[in-house]
Design a protein around this motif. Structure first.
Motif, PDB file in Angstrom:
ATOM      1  N   LEU A 150       0.818  -1.211   0.000  1.00 47.96           N
ATOM      2  CA  LEU A 150       0.000   0.000   0.000  1.00 47.96           C
ATOM      3  C   LEU A 150       0.854   1.264   0.000  1.00 47.96           C
ATOM      4  O   LEU A 150       0.539   2.244  -0.672  1.00 47.96           O
ATOM      5  N   GLN A 151       1.933   1.230   0.764  1.00 46.19           N
ATOM      6  CA  GLN A 151       2.822   2.387   0.811  1.00 46.19           C
ATOM      7  C   GLN A 151       3.359   2.712  -0.578  1.00 46.19           C
ATOM      8  O   GLN A 151       3.476   3.886  -0.960  1.00 46.19           O
ATOM      9  N   TYR A 152       3.662   1.675  -1.332  1.00 46.66           N
ATOM     10  CA  TYR A 152       4.158   1.890  -2.694  1.00 46.66           C
ATOM     11  C   TYR A 152       3.032   2.329  -3.624  1.00 46.66           C
ATOM     12  O   TYR A 152       3.173   3.292  -4.388  1.00 46.66           O
ATOM     13  N   LEU A 153       1.883   1.653  -3.548  1.00 48.25           N
ATOM     14  CA  LEU A 153       0.778   1.961  -4.452  1.00 48.25           C
ATOM     15  C   LEU A 153       0.243   3.382  -4.256  1.00 48.25           C
ATOM     16  O   LEU A 153      -0.173   4.037  -5.218  1.00 48.25           O
ATOM     17  N   LEU A 154       0.279   3.860  -3.011  1.00 46.54           N
ATOM     18  CA  LEU A 154      -0.302   5.164  -2.695  1.00 46.54           C
ATOM     19  C   LEU A 154       0.746   6.277  -2.636  1.00 46.54           C
ATOM     20  O   LEU A 154       0.478   7.362  -2.123  1.00 46.54           O
TER      21      LEU A 154
END
Length: 320
Positions: free
Chosen positions: A79-83
């Motif tokens: 999620l940290q990467y996707l967002l």
């Protein structure tokens, strides 16, 4: 909302209940188990984490609430990467254990950033200061209170046959056993392997015992424990061994009380949490105050607790 476990459902409930904040839940991402429980047709279900950024951009989403526990670290990293490019507010509501871990101190240990999960504030150099203060204070108190010790000793001797002092094994710093000293306030009796807490109108308590328990004068011999290094003037009160065995499985973080020396008085006691703990809730409240003390200790805090105890004592309604 990313994650529809207990925290996700609670946040959803609060958003609906506290509608004056203006939040409207538009979509939820849940794993296969939780997704089957979603039955609101007005709320979209996002099947994959990778679809969240696109959905947020296409539907003018203002905030993303992540309610995954720290144990879902792989999903959190994804999620940290996707967002990383999401221009919205992103909030993480971690589980209780994660909150406790994140609130711990980060220090340099052997040149590496390290989170100290259960190292008390009163350790290291500050622990030396506290120890010196304890010894000086205890010695001074024993000298000044010597006349009172003599009077109480005489009263106990006249009240019932038996020793002046009562001693019982307790857990000290890091679980080390020691014998805690008290003025005997009960008739000599056998516990038969169990510890029965004193209750109101307890027939075992002598007449002088009622007075010294109500005023906590029975605790004064514990200054000897402080001089011996088993206890501190201020700290969590030591409990009977049987109570430790019972509550360590009922209350999360209960045993962290033993990461510091037990005390004659404490943060919990001056706030009224002393005496009989006949319910789990009462013990939970006491432990909550004990952990607050351990996490926020300072010498000034100790002095405040001592002053409060000296001026107002422990004469709480729960002391029998």
């Amino acid at each position: 909302i990313v994650g529809d476990g207990s925290i996700g459902r609670e946040m959803h409930r609060r958003a609906l209940q506290q509608d004056w904040y203006g939040y409207e839940v538009k979509a939820i991402h849940a794993d296969a188990v939780d997704a089957g429980a979603l039955n609101d047709p007005s709320i979209a279900q996002i099947a994959a984490l990778a679809d969240i950024p696109g959905y947020a951009a296409a539907n003018q989403i203002n905030e993303i609430w992540i309610t995954l526990p720290m144990s879902a670290s792989a999903q959190l990293r994804e999620l940290q990467y996707l967002l990383r490019n999401a221009l919205v507010d992103i909030r993480w509501m971690p589980d209780t254990l994660s909150m406790q871990m994140l609130s711990s101190r980060m220090v340099d240990f052997l040149g590496f950033p390290t989170v100290e999960l259960n190292r008390p504030v009163s350790s290291g150099l500050t622990g030396v200061v506290k120890n010196v203060f304890d010894k000086v204070f205890a010695l001074t108190a024993l000298v000044l209170l010597a006349p009172l010790f003599i009077v109480i000793t005489a009263c106990i001797k006249f009240s019932s046959p038996g020793p002046v002092f009562f001693k019982q094994p307790r857990l000290g710093l890091n679980g080390k056993k020691f014998n805690v000293y008290k003025f005997r306030s009960m008739k000599v009796h056998q516990e038969h392997g169990t510890v029965t807490q004193a209750t109101q109108h307890d027939p075992r308590i002598t007449q002088i015992g009622q007075f010294i328990r109500r005023t906590s004068l029975d605790e004064l011999p514990q200054f000897i424990n402080v001089l011996k290094g088993d206890m501190s003037v201020v700290g969590p009160r030591p409990h009977a061994l049987q109570h430790n065995e019972m509550y360590k499985d009922l209350l999360e973080l209960y045993m962290l009380r033993h990461r510091v020396k037990p005390g004659i008085t404490g943060w919990a006691q001056i706030h009224g949490y002393r005496g009989e703990t006949d319910t789990v809730d009462k013990m939970a409240k006491r432990v909550q105050f004990d952990l607050h003390y351990i996490q926020n200790w300072s010498l000034w805090m100790d002095l405040q607790i001592i002053a409060w105890t000296a001026l107002k004592g422990w004469t709480g309604k729960n002391a029998y």
